[in-house]
Write a protein that holds these residues in place. Structure first.
Motif, mmCIF file in Angstrom:
data_model
loop_
_atom_site.group_PDB
_atom_site.id
_atom_site.type_symbol
_atom_site.label_atom_id
_atom_site.label_comp_id
_atom_site.label_asym_id
_atom_site.label_seq_id
_atom_site.Cartn_x
_atom_site.Cartn_y
_atom_site.Cartn_z
ATOM 1 N N ARG A 79 -2.730 -0.576 -17.358
ATOM 2 C CA ARG A 79 -1.385 -0.273 -17.847
ATOM 3 C C ARG A 79 -1.060 -1.122 -19.072
ATOM 4 O O ARG A 79 -0.411 -0.672 -19.998
ATOM 5 N N ASP A 97 5.361 4.012 -16.139
ATOM 6 C CA ASP A 97 6.266 4.756 -15.245
ATOM 7 C C ASP A 97 7.245 5.619 -16.028
ATOM 8 O O ASP A 97 8.387 5.235 -16.283
ATOM 9 N N HIS A 148 0.313 11.993 -11.574
ATOM 10 C CA HIS A 148 0.684 10.861 -10.711
ATOM 11 C C HIS A 148 2.181 10.897 -10.479
ATOM 12 O O HIS A 148 2.944 11.375 -11.325
ATOM 13 N N PHE A 175 6.470 10.189 -13.321
ATOM 14 C CA PHE A 175 6.344 9.225 -12.214
ATOM 15 C C PHE A 175 7.594 9.256 -11.332
ATOM 16 O O PHE A 175 7.530 9.557 -10.157
ATOM 17 N N ILE A 205 -6.457 1.140 -6.971
ATOM 18 C CA ILE A 205 -5.620 0.255 -7.782
ATOM 19 C C ILE A 205 -5.971 -1.204 -7.469
ATOM 20 O O ILE A 205 -6.271 -1.541 -6.316
ATOM 21 N N ASP A 254 -3.141 -2.463 -12.673
ATOM 22 C CA ASP A 254 -1.713 -2.238 -12.875
ATOM 23 C C ASP A 254 -0.987 -3.578 -12.886
ATOM 24 O O ASP A 254 -1.576 -4.611 -12.575
ATOM 25 N N TRP A 314 -2.718 4.200 -19.584
ATOM 26 C CA TRP A 314 -1.714 5.259 -19.405
ATOM 27 C C TRP A 314 -0.342 4.680 -19.694
ATOM 28 O O TRP A 314 -0.176 3.461 -19.738
ATOM 29 N N ASP A 365 -3.445 4.362 -4.297
ATOM 30 C CA ASP A 365 -2.469 3.399 -4.805
ATOM 31 C C ASP A 365 -2.361 2.233 -3.806
ATOM 32 O O ASP A 365 -3.122 2.171 -2.831
ATOM 33 N N ILE A 366 -1.392 1.357 -4.006
ATOM 34 C CA ILE A 366 -1.372 0.057 -3.306
ATOM 35 C C ILE A 366 -1.436 0.090 -1.775
ATOM 36 O O ILE A 366 -1.818 -0.901 -1.175
ATOM 37 N N TRP A 396 -8.414 0.763 -11.259
ATOM 38 C CA TRP A 396 -7.102 0.994 -11.878
ATOM 39 C C TRP A 396 -6.335 -0.328 -11.877
ATOM 40 O O TRP A 396 -5.917 -0.790 -10.819
HETATM 41 C C1 GLC Z 1 3.642 0.695 -10.766
HETATM 42 C C2 GLC Z 1 2.684 1.633 -11.487
HETATM 43 C C3 GLC Z 1 2.597 2.938 -10.749
HETATM 44 C C4 GLC Z 1 2.164 2.689 -9.313
HETATM 45 C C5 GLC Z 1 3.125 1.724 -8.633
HETATM 46 C C6 GLC Z 1 2.651 1.320 -7.236
HETATM 47 O O1 GLC Z 1 4.929 1.189 -10.800
HETATM 48 O O2 GLC Z 1 3.046 1.821 -12.802
HETATM 49 O O3 GLC Z 1 1.709 3.805 -11.391
HETATM 50 O O4 GLC Z 1 2.132 3.881 -8.604
HETATM 51 O O5 GLC Z 1 3.245 0.539 -9.400
HETATM 52 O O6 GLC Z 1 1.424 0.693 -7.307
#
Ligand code: GLC
Length: 817
Positions: A468, A484, A542, A517, A336, A409, A481, A299-300, A407
């Motif tokens: 998303r 959240d 997730h 989430f 991501i 988002d 998907w 993720d980020i 991914w």
């Molecule tokens: C958004 C996404 C989630 C991700 C988060 C941080 O809320 O929907 O899946 O984990 O951002 O990137």
């Protein structure tokens, strides 16, 4: 009286815009002139124009505009009208256009459309008073509500399977923790099916501006669909079955290409595994504990200050070596990638975007900036071909480091829950528009840019893209998907409905955050969610950053054991799942099949108690149930069914009480089914052995199943490098026929083990394969449900199945008993 008159004059001076400020309903009017060219019929009216184009015998497009039609351009629709047989009549006041499948009756004064079957039944008709009309710039088509009409589809919208009495707003929105009634979601699919009087039709309004579909909500006079600007542009689809309508809708908007096989395995995600050691040790734990897995996500927090296409040099010093280590473990890495490009000096992605003019702009030519994870960002204009190609080259930098999953988002566009201004300019593939029209396709075009880039630069290997946000047609490029969600029982069931609804709307490859989430799932919720996840097209767990750790072993031994078995079962089912994706790539049939597809006219399936039940592929009925319920009611539709765990037979069209203890998700197999399976593997990279297990469930009706296999990772199947075979079951002849294989691919399997469910030993004691006698032996039922999956889940009523093995030489083979 005079005093009031003076008051009105005074008010008129003070507030000059008050009178006549809000335009009244403005109808299309009467037909003045008709122009015909090829399969297109244009009706000029007193207040605008309408155009009818026959796309195929069952697909007719209607456009309505005030002025001349805009250039014909769509991100969603891929096809041009097909040549087909059309008959036209033109009488005073009435024009008809008939194909071999449907008749469109067009009244001229005023202009109204009615779609009829060839035997004259009304399928769908304009509201006689309002038809298509405008309120200012908003354009709406009003339709007559048919008695008892149900409405299904609309993609990712909460609420019931039958949307009658409700409305859906299409306006892609970052809507964390949405709840059941919420109507603004992450993606937009303005397509629904209407069902009444044993008739079914579809309507796809291809207008990406903010829109509203009302299915008799707030008025029982009509249903309607409305776009906030632009033309009314819809496709009417008629077919005798829901399956046929989905087929036509996906003919228009495209189908999901066969995904890489590894993306159909189990996927583990969390926000966020870091540093590298955490990611690798989590991956290793799956292997140590023999829990099958194919993908893990970052993720980020893997990025340097959230700058896309960078790595945090301390947390992830050597990404290529890291993906190499994962690969050795038989695992793929997805990262991501958000759309926001941080405004930062010496950051090449930003600098190139500015220098080459690749970002979305205000009308005065300055770049739009909004705030998201990296702080102030500019946003690539993915509706510009130049930007898409540039983006693809950046995707290459990840692909070069061994990343195979991408991914996307925050692509609604999300700017901390604020509104991106409508006035922004977008390129729209050279036709130029504003964000008002582009918003709902932005995420779709981002995913497209990612997919096209990855495909181009991955040496012929298939990438996996997850998005998303999206719009009709997204299925051509990406999985999706449901954003959240929350760690709540209701959200688990809502998620199933969303995925079923996406399936009704052309999107096969869909998933939800298994486990939820936000929030921390209870042990029973997590366990049940992991069970359901095994029967979803995309199986990804997730959770958010401040939740507890949520890997299968974090919920105790029992849960870990159950998760291992269900994930294992999914891996055994991969030949069936993969063939399901193949089928979807051919006709748009989803993996998650709401019962509305096969049992459209059975009113019980719309009952809120049973509405989330679905068929996973053609054969397996899944009855999702809360983790807290150890007994539940399940509706089995028409036909005969077997309990998957013990082969106990059930007659359909009845409600049964099912055992739904924590290890037991109610699962049933349709009589007559043919289900291919393989031995348990822990990664799709593992050797799956040489035996294909063909499970045959005794039934009364003949059945056909198309087995499909290819290399699972490249595009060679597009040029015939696949293995395809029709398997036919004929209960009257007591015969199973394996057709000759088609395609140049050699199957991984050389032996067939036929597992016979629901047969007695006497019935099959004289079984032959191509005339040669074979001995059928009883096997523990775990032969099918297998030791790794459900073997010791008892008590079983039936302890044995029958099985017989024989070599397979890919020619036609007949099994007779
Ligand atoms: C958004 C996404 C989630 C991700 C988060 C941080 O809320 O929907 O899946 O984990 O951002 O990137």
């Amino acid at each position: 009286m005079k005093r009031y008159y003076l008051l009105w004059i005074l008010l008129g001076i003070l507030y000059p815009n008050m009178k006549g400020q809000v335009p009244a309903n403005s109808p299309l009017g009467n037909v003045k002139k008709i122009e015909v060219s090829h399969s297109t019929y244009t009706f000029l009216t007193t207040n605008g124009r309408a155009q009818v184009t026959v796309y195929s015998p069952g697909v007719i497009r209607i456009r309505v505009a005030h002025q001349a039609f805009a250039p014909d351009f769509s991100y969603a629709v891929e096809v041009k009208p097909e040549a087909c047989h059309v008959q036209v009549t033109d009488a005073k006041g009435l024009y008809t256009i008939s194909t071999d499948s449907v008749t469109l009756r067009i009244t001229k004064d005023p202009l109204r459309f009615t779609f009829l079957t060839k035997t004259g039944e009304v399928i769908n008709a304009d509201d006689p008073a309002f038809g298509t009309s405008w309120l200012g710039e908003e354009v709406t088509t009003y339709k007559t509500l048919q008695p008892g009409e149900r409405f299904i589809g609309m993609g990712e919208h909460g609420g019931n399977l039958d949307r009658a009495g409700t409305a859906c707003v299409n306006y892609n929105t970052d809507n964390p923790e949405y709840d059941d009634a919420s109507d603004r979601m992450y993606s937009t699919i303005p397509f629904y099916m209407g069902l009444h009087d044993h008739l079914a039709y579809g309507i796809f309004m291809d207008n990406s501006s903010r829109s509203l579909f009302s299915f008799g909500a707030g008025s029982n006079r009509f249903d309607y669909f409305r776009a906030s600007c632009g033309e009314m542009n819809y496709y009417f689809i008629y077919h005798s079955t829901v399956k046929g309508i989905i087929g036509s809708y996906t003919w228009l908007t495209g189908r999901t290409p066969i995904p890489p096989i590894w993306s159909l395995g189990y996927q583990q995600c969390r926000w966020c595994y870091f540093p590298e050691a955490d990611l690798l040790s989590t991956a290793a734990k799956f292997r140590e504990r023999h829990i099958p897995i194919d993908m893990i996500y970052l993720d980020i927090n893997y990025m340097d200050h959230y700058k896309i296409f960078t790595w945090d040099p301390n947390r992830f010093p050597d990404p290529k070596a890291m993906t190499g280590k994962l690969q050795k473990m038989g695992m793929h890495l997805a990262v991501i990638i958000d759309p926001g490009v941080k405004i930062a000096k010496n950051y090449p992605v930003y600098q190139q975007g500015v220098d080459s003019s690749l970002f979305i702009k205000y009308p005065d030519g300055t770049n739009y900036a909004g705030q998201v994870w990296p702080g102030w960002c500019n946003f690539p204009d993915f509706t510009m071909p130049k930007t898409r190609a540039w983006w693809g080259r950046w995707v290459k930098t990840y692909a070069d480091e061994g990343v195979t999953g991408f991914w996307n988002d925050m692509n609604e566009i999300a700017v901390w829950g604020k509104e991106v201004p409508d006035l922004l300019n977008l390129n729209w593939d050279g036709l130029h528009t504003t964000y008002r029209q582009a918003k709902n396709v932005y995420g779709f075009q981002m995913a497209r840019s990612t997919y096209e880039g990855a495909k181009k630069y991955m040496d012929g290997k298939r990438p996996f893209v997850l998005s998303r946000s999206g719009y009709s047609g997204l299925q051509r490029y990406t999985a999706i998907w449901t954003g959240d969600n929350q760690a709540k029982e209701d959200h688990m069931l809502l998620g199933v409905r969303l995925i079923n609804s996406l399936g009704l709307s052309g999107v096969t490859f869909a998933g939800m955050d298994v486990g939820g989430f936000s929030g921390n799932p209870t042990q029973s919720l997590y366990t049940r969610w992991m069970e359901i996840g095994a029967f979803l097209p995309m199986y990804r767990a997730h959770t958010t950053i401040n939740s507890n750790r949520e890997e299968p072993w974090d919920f105790g031994e029992t849960c870990e054991d159950i998760a291992r078995r269900y994930i294992g079962f999914r891996y055994q089912l991969l030949p069936y799942i993969y063939a399901g994706f193949y089928e979807s790539s051919q006709d748009g049939m989803p993996l998650n099949r709401s019962l509305a597809i096969n049992y459209t006219n059975d009113s019980t399936i719309y009952d809120p108690e049973f509405q989330q039940e679905y068929l996973f592929g053609p054969s397996i009925l899944v009855a999702p149930v809360k983790g807290t319920e150890s007994l539940c009611r399940v509706y089995l539709p028409e036909g005969n069914w077997y309990d998957l765990f013990n082969d106990k037979p059930y007659a359909g069209k009845q409600v049964i009480v099912a055992n739904s203890e924590l290890n037991r998700l109610p699962l049933y197999v349709k009589a007559g089914s043919i289900i291919p399976m393989q031995k348990l593997v822990e990664s799709t990279a593992d050797n799956s052995g040489d035996t294909l297990f063909i499970n045959l469930y005794e039934g009364q009706q003949p059945n056909q199943y198309r087995y499909y296999e290819d290399d699972g990772t490249t595009y060679k199947y597009e040029s015939g490098h696949y293995y395809k075979r029709l398997i036919s079951y004929d209960p009257q002849q007591a015969m199973l026929t394996f057709g000759k294989k088609e395609g140049s691919f050699t199957s991984r399997f050389h032996v067939i083990t036929l597992v016979l469910h629901g047969f007695t030993p006497e019935e099959v004691q004289h079984l032959t394969v191509n005339g040669a006698a074979k001995t059928v032996t009883p096997e523990e039922i775990r032969f099918f449900t297998s030791h790794f999956a459900f073997a010791d889940y008892g008590p079983f009523d039936t302890k044995h199945v029958l099985s017989v093995s024989f070599p397979d030489n890919d020619n036609e083979m007949q099994v007779h008993w």
